[in-house]
Structure formats: C-alpha cells, structure tokens
Design an enzyme around this catalytic site. Sequence first.
Site, PDB file in Angstrom:
ATOM      1  CG  HIS A  99      89.857  26.207  60.364  1.00  0.00           C
ATOM      2  ND1 HIS A  99      90.078  25.806  59.067  1.00  0.00           N
ATOM      3  CD2 HIS A  99      89.302  25.138  61.005  1.00  0.00           C
ATOM      4  CE1 HIS A  99      89.676  24.559  58.918  1.00  0.00           C
ATOM      5  NE2 HIS A  99      89.206  24.123  60.067  1.00  0.00           N
ATOM      6  CG  ASP A 102      92.236  28.564  58.136  1.00  0.00           C
ATOM      7  OD1 ASP A 102      93.149  27.807  58.504  1.00  0.00           O
ATOM      8  OD2 ASP A 102      91.064  28.190  57.942  1.00  0.00           O
TER       9      ASP A 102
END
Length: 440
Positions: A99, A102
């Site tokens: 993501h 992240d």
Amino acid sequence: MEFFKEFGKIRYEGRNAKTPFAFRFYNPDEKIAGKTMREQLRFAMAYWHTMCAEGTDMFGVGTIDKSFDSANPMEIAKNKAYAAFELMEKLDIDYFCFHDRDIAPEGRTLAESNERLDEITELIGALMRKSGKKLLWGTANCFGNKRYMHGAGTAPNADVFAFAAAQIKKTIEITVKLGGEGYVFWGGREGYETLLNTDMALEQDNMARLMRMAVDYARSIGFKGDFYIEPKPKEPTKHQYDFDTATVLAFLRKYGLQNDFKMNIEANHATLAGHTFQHELRVARENGVFGSIDANQGDMLLGWDTDQYPTNVYETALCMYEVLKAGGFTHGGLNFDAKTRRGSNTPEDIALSFIAGMDAFALGLRIADKMISDGRIDDFVQERYSSYNSGIGKRIVDGDISIHELEKYALFLGDVTTNKSGRQEYLENIINEIMFGGKL
C-alpha cells in the site's frame, strides 16, 4: 547494515534438513507441470504485515519493534526498504506488494505525502534494479486514516471521494513507475453499518465511477498489467459491497467493468464469507476472472481476519489444483498477506513463518499436479455429467429444445428414481491416497 542477522540465506535442503531455516519441499528450480516451482508459485512479500505490523490488536499494544533502528519517520521508511529487500533475498522471494502508506509515512497534506512517496519510490526502484526483485502489485490505503471512517469511493462526503481519487491516482503512478504487474482495489471500508443513514445506490454508483476513472487513467499512462478487486466480507464494515466473488461479479457486470477486472482471492476472506478457499477460486476461474491470490489462512474459532501464515496442506493443494486448472498465473502470484502471531515476536519467527507458508504451497503444488495427472477425480466428474453428452442432455446444452418438448419427454419417463452416488467420501480418500500414499 544487516537487519536480519539471526539467519542467513534460506535454501532447499529436502525433507531431511537438519535446521528449521531451510526449505524441505520448496525447490525453486524443480519443474512441476511444465514450469519451475518458482514460476508456478510466484511468491510475494506483503509489505504491510512483514515490514509494518507490530503485533497490535484491539486489546493490546505491539509486541515486536519494526522501527529498524531509527526514530525519524522517513528514516524508518528507508530502513524498512533496505530490510525488505534483505529479507526477500534471504528467503529467495521474487516479488513484493505494498500500500502507498506502507512504504512512506503520510504527511500533513496530500502534497507532502506525495513528496515522501516520490523519495521512497526512488530508493525502492534502485533496490529493485540492484536485486532483480519485482513489484507484483500496488494499492492505495484508503481505509486507515480517519477521513475514511465512512468509506472512500463510497463516502457520503464528496471531498473524501476526491481525496481518495487523488491518492489512488498517485499510487497508480508509482506502481507503473516500478513496473508493477497489477493494481488492487481493496474496499476496506466500502460498505455500511446501517441502512438508516445509507444511500446504497449512490454509494455503489460512485464506487464504479472511481474504478472507471482509475482504469482509464492507468491505461493512459501505459499500465499494461491487471486490475484486481479483492473480495472482502464483514470486516471492518459488517455489510461489504465486495462481500465475495459472486457479489463482485454482479457489481462489475452491472457497471460494464467486467472486462477490466480480475479477482485477487484471499483464503481468510473466503472463509469469513462462509465459503471455502477453493470455492472462491473456482467461481473466479469458471467466470474468467482468476487473477492473483493473497495466501493466508484464518482461525475457524475466531470471527475476524487473523491473516495467519498458511500451513493447511489440504487447502494449499486444492488451491493449486484450481490455479493449475486455470492455466497458472499470468500477472498474479501468491502474496503472503500473513503476519506472525502476536506471541511470535522475533526476527527468526518472521523467517520461519515464510518457510512454513512457502513449503505448504510447494506441497500443495506437488499434490495438485498429482491429482490432475492421476485423473480419477476429473474422470469421475466427467462421468457424473455424461448424460449431457448425448440425447436429451446434449439438446439441453445446445439450447435445441423447448420446455414443451421437455415436458413431453418427462411424461414419457414416468418417475425418475435412478441417481448415481456422488461418492464424496471416495473422492476425499483419493486425495488422502495421493497425499500420503507415496513419496511426493
């Protein structure tokens, strides 16, 4: 700097390996069903669980430190990137998934968040070129920030919708820049708690509008990979618009998106939807939308998405049976959307968990290949439906008969009392025989 000093390169040593830090069944260069195991399985590391998750749950704080020797958010992000590529190299994993949030911490504004992403993306790109590791797929975290408390694409607030669209646009750009083979829509908060405050029609229309804009933009900047939707029931929203594969298929067909998307099937999501992992894969395969897999398993005694490393070989075998029947992966792969248990809180546990999951899928691949080459299951199914190969059955399949003719035929039959046994237990025992009857 070495971040995982506790273990070295993990290699295939066979079932008699003397150390837990070895593969017993995953031999990446061994050919199974015409391809190497590396090609058939296409393992990927989930950045969020592996590099970010610290063992928190709704009742307790983290149990493992993932700051990677820094206190500055951007330094932590850079060290996570170095650590991620070190870990992939030691585990011999070729792909990763992320993501946007992240890989880089969210800033105070969208512009600052994008600047941070650009900086980290440059570093990750350099690490990819040096190591040969690849991006399986990217996705945007449109569920974690409190702005998404009522959804992203389905938010009742148009400003939230606009922010989500901008965030997705940027994530698509960095996915393309890094050569990603897929882009995933994971509707973590795309659903509702009560219909008393929900305009369901507008929410679903808007979700479709967002997906269409994203697809058109990605293609315009040269993205040639697959788009995926990941079916997800119950959590965190109790009524998810992407509950299971069949629900997503209905959504895609309603909005004319069925030619743009495939499925990213997760094992734990399947069981939360009341299905087996194999069921969701079969529905995707039979409808031409099989794409990629999030490899994990749930705890059947717990009612939420526990994201455990997959060790159930029956499930991995039936999964790989569907994958082989689908012709294997194209742009997708087996992404370990899994995290060590909260009490398994050492760097060694991370490696041991990956080894367990990779070996379980290697066993599953070996078993699935034997199931297909053995032929008894396929032969049984073919015989069970053989009445549709000729006579009245063939006319039904060909659409060459009316309901009036079927009535006339049925009246002539009298009562129908002869149905062959489905022999479920016999077929399940064939799988046991294949699994345990000889050397794999």
